[in-house]
Design an enzyme around this catalytic site. Structure first.
Site, PDB file in Angstrom:
ATOM      1  N   HIS A  97      -0.837  -5.109   4.890  1.00 56.39           N
ATOM      2  CA  HIS A  97      -1.754  -3.983   4.659  1.00 56.39           C
ATOM      3  C   HIS A  97      -2.672  -4.327   3.490  1.00 56.39           C
ATOM      4  O   HIS A  97      -2.249  -4.984   2.540  1.00 56.39           O
ATOM      5  CB  HIS A  97      -0.948  -2.716   4.363  1.00 56.39           C
ATOM      6  CG  HIS A  97      -1.803  -1.490   4.342  1.00 56.39           C
ATOM      7  ND1 HIS A  97      -2.603  -1.178   3.272  1.00 56.39           N
ATOM      8  CD2 HIS A  97      -2.015  -0.535   5.277  1.00 56.39           C
ATOM      9  CE1 HIS A  97      -3.275  -0.064   3.554  1.00 56.39           C
ATOM     10  NE2 HIS A  97      -2.931   0.343   4.763  1.00 56.39           N
ATOM     11  N   GLU A 167      -7.977  -2.716  10.221  1.00 57.03           N
ATOM     12  CA  GLU A 167      -8.230  -1.685   9.211  1.00 57.03           C
ATOM     13  C   GLU A 167      -9.276  -2.182   8.228  1.00 57.03           C
ATOM     14  O   GLU A 167      -8.928  -2.835   7.222  1.00 57.03           O
ATOM     15  CB  GLU A 167      -6.943  -1.374   8.440  1.00 57.03           C
ATOM     16  CG  GLU A 167      -5.828  -0.837   9.292  1.00 57.03           C
ATOM     17  CD  GLU A 167      -4.893   0.055   8.477  1.00 57.03           C
ATOM     18  OE1 GLU A 167      -4.649   1.180   8.928  1.00 57.03           O
ATOM     19  OE2 GLU A 167      -4.440  -0.362   7.399  1.00 57.03           O
TER      20      GLU A 167
HETATM   21  P1  PGA Z   1      -6.096   6.276   5.953  1.00 56.09           P
HETATM   22  O1  PGA Z   1      -5.177   4.976   5.798  1.00 56.09           O
HETATM   23  O2  PGA Z   1      -5.840   6.830   7.326  1.00 56.09           O
HETATM   24  O3  PGA Z   1      -5.669   7.165   4.847  1.00 56.09           O
HETATM   25  O4  PGA Z   1      -7.515   5.794   5.813  1.00 56.09           O
HETATM   26  C1  PGA Z   1      -4.975   4.090   6.850  1.00 56.09           C
HETATM   27  C2  PGA Z   1      -4.113   2.968   6.381  1.00 56.09           C
HETATM   28  O5  PGA Z   1      -4.310   2.507   5.242  1.00 56.09           O
HETATM   29  O6  PGA Z   1      -3.199   2.524   7.092  1.00 56.09           O
END
Ligand code: PGA
Length: 257
Positions: A97, A167
């Site tokens: 992540h 992401e």
């Molecule tokens: P968010 O986070 O939905 O708060 O933007 C997504 C993530 O970091 O997995």
């Protein structure tokens, strides 16, 4: 035939209290009873995993962890291995992540985490995503580099369970208006599959679920699932509240019909 979708709730530190974690898990268990067409997984903070995995044992909701150590040998104070997490009921691991990468997660550590996860038999959810979309940021090459670094040397047969979560860092933790546009997401999704095809072969690449994460909320979930070309979402902030998480799951369920 409709394609199976997946929504993962990444609770981060939003749920910081055991009682709250228990209450949200039980509510999801009740509300999602009989749900079809969408798989729902949640990744609570580590101290709550054993209890929540136990609470959700007889439900279809799977429980996973936000991180495991990349170390293989036991001489590491404070580290928690994928095997330990499996032992207390985790089924998957969020790997690489951006919030982990920015703290200490080099590509090498991310690859080692992936290997430890595969060794343990848990499902890896590999996060990738560019930091910026400025004109000079070569975000396609950046994403390609992350995929290559994580997957290049992993035996293809081990990657059958792989899940990729795209992401873009610039879209994380904002609100729906600042999430990625569906057309841009579709374009990146096609690119990710192309790189995956080079790494694991076309047939296997088509089977890898590609999720999107970054300010997915009840407001934008329908458009993103219908026009973004992804198989589901990795949701942060909005997964820590039952109403918004359930609305996102419902949007995905309807979008998959
Ligand atoms: P968010 O986070 O939905 O708060 O933007 C997504 C993530 O970091 O997995």
């Amino acid at each position: 035939m409709a394609k199976k979708r997946l929504v993962i709730g990444n609770w981060k530190m939003y749920i910081a209290d055991a009682e709250e974690a228990r209450a949200l898990s039980l509510l999801l268990r009740r509300k999602l009873r009989g749900l079809t067409g969408v798989d729902v997984w949640i990744a609570p903070p580590t101290p709550f995993i054993a209890e929540i995995a136990n609470l959700l044992e007889s439900s279809p909701i799977k429980v996973g962890t936000q991180k495991v150590t990349y170390h293989a040998d036991p001489k590491h104070t404070g580290s928690i291995s994928a095997t330990m997490m499996k032992g207390v009921g985790a089924s998957f691991v969020i790997i690489g992540h951006s919030e982990y990468r920015s703290a200490a997660g080099t590509n090498d550590k991310v690859r080692a985490q992936l290997e430890r996860t595969l060794d343990s038999g848990l499902v890896p959810v590999l996060c990738i995503g560019e930091e910026s979309r400025s004109p000079e940021a070569d975000y396609f090459s950046f994403v390609e580099g992350q995929l290559n670094a994580a997957l290049r040397n992993v035996p293809k047969n081990l990657l059958k369970k792989l899940i990729v979560a795209y992401e873009p860092v610039w879209a994380i933790g904002k609100d729906a208006s600042q999430a990625m546009k569906p057309a841009d997401l579709r374009e990146m999704g096609i690119f990710i599959r192309k790189i995956l095809a080079e790494l694991v072969g076309r047939e296997s690449a088509l089977k890898v679920p590609v999720l999107y994460g970054g300010s997915v909320e009840a407001e934008n979930a329908s458009t993103l699932i219908q026009e973004g070309g992804v198989n589901g979402f990795l949701v942060g902030r909005a997964s820590a509240r039952a109403d918004s998480f359930l609305a996102i799951i419902e949007a995905v369920r309807q979008g998959s019909r």
